[in-house]
Write an enzyme that holds these catalytic residues in place. Sequence first.
Site, PDB file in Angstrom:
ATOM      1  N   GLU A 249       0.861  -1.181   0.000  1.00  0.00           N
ATOM      2  CA  GLU A 249       0.000   0.000   0.000  1.00  0.00           C
ATOM      3  C   GLU A 249       0.901   1.235   0.000  1.00  0.00           C
ATOM      4  O   GLU A 249       1.208   1.772  -1.042  1.00  0.00           O
ATOM      5  CB  GLU A 249      -0.934  -0.030   1.214  1.00  0.00           C
ATOM      6  CG  GLU A 249      -2.153   0.841   1.048  1.00  0.00           C
ATOM      7  CD  GLU A 249      -3.272   0.445   2.003  1.00  0.00           C
ATOM      8  OE1 GLU A 249      -4.192   1.253   2.147  1.00  0.00           O
ATOM      9  OE2 GLU A 249      -3.222  -0.649   2.594  1.00  0.00           O
TER      10      GLU A 249
ATOM     11  N   GLU B 243      -2.168   0.539  13.553  1.00  0.00           N
ATOM     12  CA  GLU B 243      -3.349   0.838  12.743  1.00  0.00           C
ATOM     13  C   GLU B 243      -4.625   0.521  13.502  1.00  0.00           C
ATOM     14  O   GLU B 243      -5.626   1.226  13.377  1.00  0.00           O
ATOM     15  CB  GLU B 243      -3.291   0.028  11.452  1.00  0.00           C
ATOM     16  CG  GLU B 243      -4.454   0.253  10.517  1.00  0.00           C
ATOM     17  CD  GLU B 243      -4.296  -0.537   9.218  1.00  0.00           C
ATOM     18  OE1 GLU B 243      -4.907  -0.134   8.216  1.00  0.00           O
ATOM     19  OE2 GLU B 243      -3.548  -1.542   9.211  1.00  0.00           O
TER      20      GLU B 243
END
Length: 917
Positions: A493, A768
């Site tokens: 990502e 996260e």
Amino acid sequence: MSILLPLGALAALSRPPQPPLGVTGLRVEYLTDPHPLGIDAAPPRLSWRITSTERNTVQAAYQLQVARSATDLAQRENLLWDSGRIASDASVFVDYAGPPLESRTSYFWRVRVWDASGRASAWSATGAWETGLLQPADWTAAWIGTAPPPGTADSLPSPSPLLRRAFRVSGTVRSARLYATSLGLYEVYLNGQRVGDLLFTPGWTSYHRRLQYQTYDVTSLLRPGDNAVGAMLGDGWYRGHLGFFGRRNLYGRRLALRLQLEIRYRDGRTERIVSDPQWKTIPGPVLASDIYGGETYDARQEHPGWAAAPYDDHDWAAVAPLDPPAAALVAPESPPVRRVRALRPVAIRRAPSGETVFDLGQNFTGWARLAVRGPAGTVVTLRYAEVLDRDGNLYTANLRRARQTDRYTLKGEGEERYEPHFTFHGFRYVGATGLPAPADTGTVTGIAVSSDLAPTGSLETSDSLLNRLQQNIVWGQRSNFLDVPTDCPQRDERLGWTGDAQVFARTAAFNMDVAGFFSKWLADLAADQDPSGSLPWVIPNPLGGDSTRFAGTAGWGDATVIVPWTVYLAYGDRRLLERQYPSMRAWVEYERRRAGADLIWRPGWQFGDWLAFHSDDPSYPGATTGTDLIATAFLAHSADLLARAAAALARDADAARYTELFRAVRAAFDREFVSAAGRVGENTQTAYALALAFDLLPDSLVPEAAERLAADIRARDVHLTTGFLGTPHLLPVLSATGHTGLAYELLTQRSYPSWLYPISRGATTMWERWDGIRPDSSFEDPGMNSFNHYAFGAVGDWMYRIIGGIDGDSRAPGYRHSRIAPQPGAGLARARASLETFYGTLTSAWQRDGQRFVLDVTVPPNTSAEVTLSETQVQRVGEGGRALNGDPGVRDVRQIGRDVVVTVGSGNYEFTVSRAP
């Protein structure tokens, strides 16, 4: 009789007296001396700091002088521009107002100031800047690269090409500049030496519209006679794998170089060496390189001396020309990516997998530098991971398609050192196989890389866990501010997610100087904005799609309004706000159209309160906040900020228009989501946090809504349930509504979910998810479980403002006027916060000393501050051992309710509050 003085006093006596008024800290645009190169701002803006030994120093006037040489400036001859004495208190972002600047030219400048009493400073030290190539016609270099394989319509992973050209230097060189850019990434070499220490050049931008070039001073690298210049190209973001769909070639298929070396001789001649058909190329030892995959390097394939002269390149192939891309060439605004730290292993162990695992002790972004000796052909493989699994092996399931693997083949010539060229990894642990000898602490060194942003903020308390939390926030920022504000540095990502950036921007501006970093990123945001006003999820945008696919999402697209406004507040950069204003306005109009006539934004994909906590208790509805509520709240918030921006830019009609839109959306929000008893939406923490933070409730319902929020937190045994969008506003709302004690309880909560829970699991960066590693040591969903993700680090903003006590004032942005108002809690005995503003160092340091509370404050010259001492009376407050009145630095003293508010000018202050027994 002899008198013994303390060593500090002796040192003070030996120092020459400091002049009462001085000028230092010269800055051109966002860059500081010495001599920033390649400036293309028109006109550039100049800033300086004032030094003063006296309190309440205010600049009353300044004088700027600019010349083409330092000698002319010192002798006041041939001045290009002399502003004369300008009556103004401006010392930040002052426009150069001399004759138009020319390309590739150095300018030298200095400034002096006058204070309010008419006293003049000495001239500052000489500063300098150098322009880049300001006009397209200044570029005469061609785009060159390798010829594509016949019959192929796409690029495949392939060796990084080397390109070179020999040339002669025919005299004594006065100066030489090298200008370079590429499609893909580049490294430049001159006479065998790497040019500069910049990494991942030319950087990641909206490649189809904006392409950066770099300027290098290479005067010292040239020599009389034969010389050679070379470059190595890599796929990078341009044509390597990018995004989470496993695709590559998202910007183009062919790598290319554009390079221009300009030599100025002492006899007045100028010579230009450019990329052209005379260059040659050959595959290099980097056999494959990919941002996600890592690098494969075969040292046996090196070409010793390839970028030096003399060198026999008869077997090299001719380069192939490329058509110029449509993108405009621009100089960088942001500091470049560099190596910023080296980390030695804190432990080395043998994993059950058979790998030798090096623990660097810190999760970060970068790579491992390998130092080995062994036979030619030996292959050493390095794999990277953030955490270990229960068995002690590298945990890599959360990397998804990213391999994060480097392979190095030895050439067998003594000690060999290797670092990858065009890739980076997110990791704490390195697993090595194929080592030709037992490992020691010198075998692997962790190299941390990041945009080289100057640290500006510091925060330290008497609580070691809170200090660790602050360190984790900073490491998360350092790891993910790599040319763009990425979400994570490890999996497939590593994109510039807009939602993550907007929630963290204010904390980011405390920790580091992000003015140029965000200015560069916001230019790409505007470039990639859809004509409809919709914003992609990520900037730069490699995902493609129109205004509704991978775009147009509340809380993410709002970055185009929130981040410029945040940067404006932090640095006072009005020009940036003006530049971004069309993008801001277009987004709010897009939101308004999506909401429709009733101003409730319902349709379309929304992320909502991303990664909010969901309870397993069936009697509790969880933390699911309706996406229509969230989207409508952000429509109101962006309309409000846009109105404020319009007012700051003197766009009075727009200010009125968007103030009215904000009020209309707020009324619609109340009708749709707020009950008469003060219940908001689904009764979640995020619903209340957004409604209160964005001023969406009638004043009469604010206390009730705040109590409902506090009650939910207490009902959860003082745990939060918020996600990406709710979390940044949770503690600020609690403090703003009289619940700072509860906010401290939340901050210092150690069990899951909380900010300190990951630290109990060994976290050295922000996670996260609240439960990336669960209490039973199992892992969360590997499809989305980064251990280096800064979004929840947005709590740093509250920590600086409430614990440290430092805040700005939107009426005087850039900390021209500051607010100092620490609110101690959680049993803290002391805290110290500091911030390097464009005006100077702002500090707030407090401690509890028995029945006294002591607050030390430093306010930079040419600024002022409002200091709030809570829960006391004027008669109990002293400053510097004296009463508050009578000092020239203290401008005003007020008793406001239960607080004492003191307005001060610049200087150092020690406020003492005596507590009642």
